[in-house]
Scaffold this motif. Structure first.
Motif, PDB file in Angstrom:
ATOM      1  N   ILE A 118       0.852  -1.191   0.000  1.00 50.76           N
ATOM      2  CA  ILE A 118       0.000   0.000   0.000  1.00 50.76           C
ATOM      3  C   ILE A 118       0.884   1.235   0.000  1.00 50.76           C
ATOM      4  CG2 ILE A 118      -1.717   1.302   1.322  1.00 50.76           C
ATOM      5  CD1 ILE A 118      -2.682  -1.370   2.442  1.00 50.76           C
ATOM      6  N   GLU A 119       0.555   2.177  -0.858  1.00 47.64           N
ATOM      7  CA  GLU A 119       1.303   3.426  -0.945  1.00 47.64           C
ATOM      8  C   GLU A 119       0.725   4.438   0.048  1.00 47.64           C
ATOM      9  OE1 GLU A 119       3.981   4.293  -2.824  1.00 47.64           O
ATOM     10  OE2 GLU A 119       4.102   2.203  -3.456  1.00 47.64           O
ATOM     11  N   VAL A 120       1.555   4.920   0.955  1.00 45.96           N
ATOM     12  CA  VAL A 120       1.140   5.938   1.920  1.00 45.96           C
ATOM     13  C   VAL A 120       1.450   7.297   1.315  1.00 45.96           C
ATOM     14  CG1 VAL A 120       1.466   6.837   4.252  1.00 45.96           C
ATOM     15  CG2 VAL A 120       1.663   4.387   3.815  1.00 45.96           C
ATOM     16  N   PRO A 121       0.466   8.191   1.260  1.00 46.77           N
ATOM     17  CA  PRO A 121       0.726   9.514   0.691  1.00 46.77           C
ATOM     18  C   PRO A 121       1.780  10.282   1.487  1.00 46.77           C
ATOM     19  CG  PRO A 121      -1.625   9.189   1.106  1.00 46.77           C
ATOM     20  CD  PRO A 121      -0.907   8.035   1.695  1.00 46.77           C
ATOM     21  N   GLU A 122       2.480  11.152   0.792  1.00 50.07           N
ATOM     22  CA  GLU A 122       3.475  11.973   1.459  1.00 50.07           C
ATOM     23  C   GLU A 122       2.783  12.940   2.414  1.00 50.07           C
ATOM     24  OE1 GLU A 122       6.106  13.956  -1.199  1.00 50.07           O
ATOM     25  OE2 GLU A 122       6.548  12.130  -2.325  1.00 50.07           O
ATOM     26  N   ARG A 123       3.522  13.314   3.456  1.00 49.95           N
ATOM     27  CA  ARG A 123       3.070  14.287   4.448  1.00 49.95           C
ATOM     28  C   ARG A 123       1.808  13.845   5.195  1.00 49.95           C
ATOM     29  NH1 ARG A 123       4.190  19.986   1.351  1.00 49.95           N
ATOM     30  NH2 ARG A 123       6.383  19.593   1.012  1.00 49.95           N
ATOM     31  N   VAL A 124       1.590  12.544   5.256  1.00 54.31           N
ATOM     32  CA  VAL A 124       0.485  11.997   6.033  1.00 54.31           C
ATOM     33  C   VAL A 124       1.084  11.014   7.037  1.00 54.31           C
ATOM     34  CG1 VAL A 124      -1.625  10.606   5.951  1.00 54.31           C
ATOM     35  CG2 VAL A 124      -1.144  12.229   4.125  1.00 54.31           C
ATOM     36  N   ALA A 125       0.737  11.191   8.296  1.00 54.18           N
ATOM     37  CA  ALA A 125       1.262  10.297   9.332  1.00 54.18           C
ATOM     38  C   ALA A 125       0.753   8.887   9.073  1.00 54.18           C
ATOM     39  CB  ALA A 125       0.833  10.772  10.707  1.00 54.18           C
ATOM     40  N   LEU A 126       1.617   7.901   9.282  1.00 51.23           N
ATOM     41  CA  LEU A 126       1.262   6.509   9.019  1.00 51.23           C
ATOM     42  C   LEU A 126       0.082   6.063   9.852  1.00 51.23           C
ATOM     43  CD1 LEU A 126       1.816   3.817   7.628  1.00 51.23           C
ATOM     44  CD2 LEU A 126       3.468   3.327   9.437  1.00 51.23           C
ATOM     45  N   ASN A 127       0.071   6.423  11.142  1.00 52.58           N
ATOM     46  CA  ASN A 127      -1.038   5.974  11.981  1.00 52.58           C
ATOM     47  C   ASN A 127      -2.364   6.612  11.562  1.00 52.58           C
ATOM     48  OD1 ASN A 127      -0.242   8.474  12.912  1.00 52.58           O
ATOM     49  ND2 ASN A 127      -0.478   7.969  15.071  1.00 52.58           N
ATOM     50  N   ALA A 128      -2.354   7.869  11.185  1.00 53.23           N
ATOM     51  CA  ALA A 128      -3.580   8.522  10.709  1.00 53.23           C
ATOM     52  C   ALA A 128      -4.056   7.894   9.405  1.00 53.23           C
ATOM     53  CB  ALA A 128      -3.347  10.018  10.522  1.00 53.23           C
ATOM     54  N   PHE A 129      -3.120   7.609   8.512  1.00 55.06           N
ATOM     55  CA  PHE A 129      -3.477   6.999   7.238  1.00 55.06           C
ATOM     56  C   PHE A 129      -4.073   5.614   7.444  1.00 55.06           C
ATOM     57  CE2 PHE A 129      -2.277   4.022   3.869  1.00 55.06           C
ATOM     58  CZ  PHE A 129      -2.985   4.567   2.810  1.00 55.06           C
ATOM     59  N   ILE A 130      -3.456   4.796   8.289  1.00 57.33           N
ATOM     60  CA  ILE A 130      -3.904   3.419   8.437  1.00 57.33           C
ATOM     61  C   ILE A 130      -5.246   3.359   9.163  1.00 57.33           C
ATOM     62  CG2 ILE A 130      -2.864   2.654  10.600  1.00 57.33           C
ATOM     63  CD1 ILE A 130      -2.701   0.784   7.284  1.00 57.33           C
ATOM     64  N   ILE A 131      -5.499   4.278  10.081  1.00 54.88           N
ATOM     65  CA  ILE A 131      -6.803   4.317  10.753  1.00 54.88           C
ATOM     66  C   ILE A 131      -7.891   4.669   9.743  1.00 54.88           C
ATOM     67  CG2 ILE A 131      -8.171   5.601  12.454  1.00 54.88           C
ATOM     68  CD1 ILE A 131      -5.592   5.685  14.172  1.00 54.88           C
ATOM     69  N   GLU A 132      -7.608   5.640   8.869  1.00 60.27           N
ATOM     70  CA  GLU A 132      -8.563   5.983   7.803  1.00 60.27           C
ATOM     71  C   GLU A 132      -8.755   4.810   6.852  1.00 60.27           C
ATOM     72  OE1 GLU A 132     -10.516   8.651   6.880  1.00 60.27           O
ATOM     73  OE2 GLU A 132     -10.140   9.334   8.925  1.00 60.27           O
ATOM     74  N   TRP A 133      -7.666   4.134   6.521  1.00 59.78           N
ATOM     75  CA  TRP A 133      -7.730   2.998   5.598  1.00 59.78           C
ATOM     76  C   TRP A 133      -8.579   1.883   6.186  1.00 59.78           C
ATOM     77  CZ3 TRP A 133      -6.587  -2.146   5.343  1.00 59.78           C
ATOM     78  CH2 TRP A 133      -6.523  -2.705   4.066  1.00 59.78           C
ATOM     79  N   ILE A 134      -8.376   1.584   7.470  1.00 60.08           N
ATOM     80  CA  ILE A 134      -9.162   0.532   8.122  1.00 60.08           C
ATOM     81  C   ILE A 134     -10.645   0.889   8.083  1.00 60.08           C
ATOM     82  CG2 ILE A 134      -9.698  -0.508  10.375  1.00 60.08           C
ATOM     83  CD1 ILE A 134      -6.693  -0.445  10.977  1.00 60.08           C
ATOM     84  N   GLY A 135     -10.955   2.139   8.395  1.00 61.33           N
ATOM     85  CA  GLY A 135     -12.351   2.569   8.386  1.00 61.33           C
ATOM     86  C   GLY A 135     -12.983   2.547   7.007  1.00 61.33           C
TER      87      GLY A 135
END
Length: 146
Positions: A118-135
């Motif tokens: 999975i590609e994580v966008p730049e300037r986005v915290a990993l934990n914030a991204f993964i919580i959004e992704w899970i939801g």
């Protein structure tokens, strides 16, 4: 404390990591729709377990803070009572558990993102991204993605 992906986590744990990596047929259709490769199922189980621990720790911290606030409101000035001291210790332990669970969530998220590709966008915290992704990607209690 409510964990929306509890059913999904339970079904993945029942499957077991070894059974889930053997054949695509053993992976739930929801994971295939979310684009989770079969090899990343074990990392997903660790991620969901860490997310559940994070939610529980946040709940416990809020509960300890509310309890302390309630009793501290009526405390006499000066030296705190033994009960207030115990509540402060409970709150400190809950805060430490929250910090540890956040660290484990970030560690599990990094492993899952790497395994799933999975590609994580730049300037986005990993934990914030993964919580959004899970939801957004994984089904909740109602059977559909939030």
């Amino acid at each position: 404390m409510r964990f929306p992906q509890q059913d999904l986590l339970a079904s993945l744990e029942r499957l077991g990591a070894s059974a889930a990596t053997e054949a695509d047929a053993s992976v739930p259709a929801a994971l295939a729709q979310a684009g989770v490769p079969t090899a990343a199922v074990a990392a997903l189980v660790a991620l969901l377990t860490a997310r559940k621990a994070t939610l529980q720790a946040a709940f416990d911290t809020a509960l300890a803070a509310d309890e302390l606030r309630r009793y501290q409101k009526f405390a006499k000035p000066g030296r705190p009572s033994a009960h207030i001291v115990q509540l402060r210790q409970k709150q400190a332990a809950a805060r430490q558990a929250t910090s540890l669970s956040r660290q484990s969530l970030i560690k599990a998220a990094a492993a899952f993102v790497r395994d799933a590709g999975i590609e994580v966008p730049e300037r986005v915290a990993l934990n914030a991204f993964i919580i959004e992704w899970i939801g957004a990607k994984l089904p909740g209690d109602d059977g559909r993605a939030a």
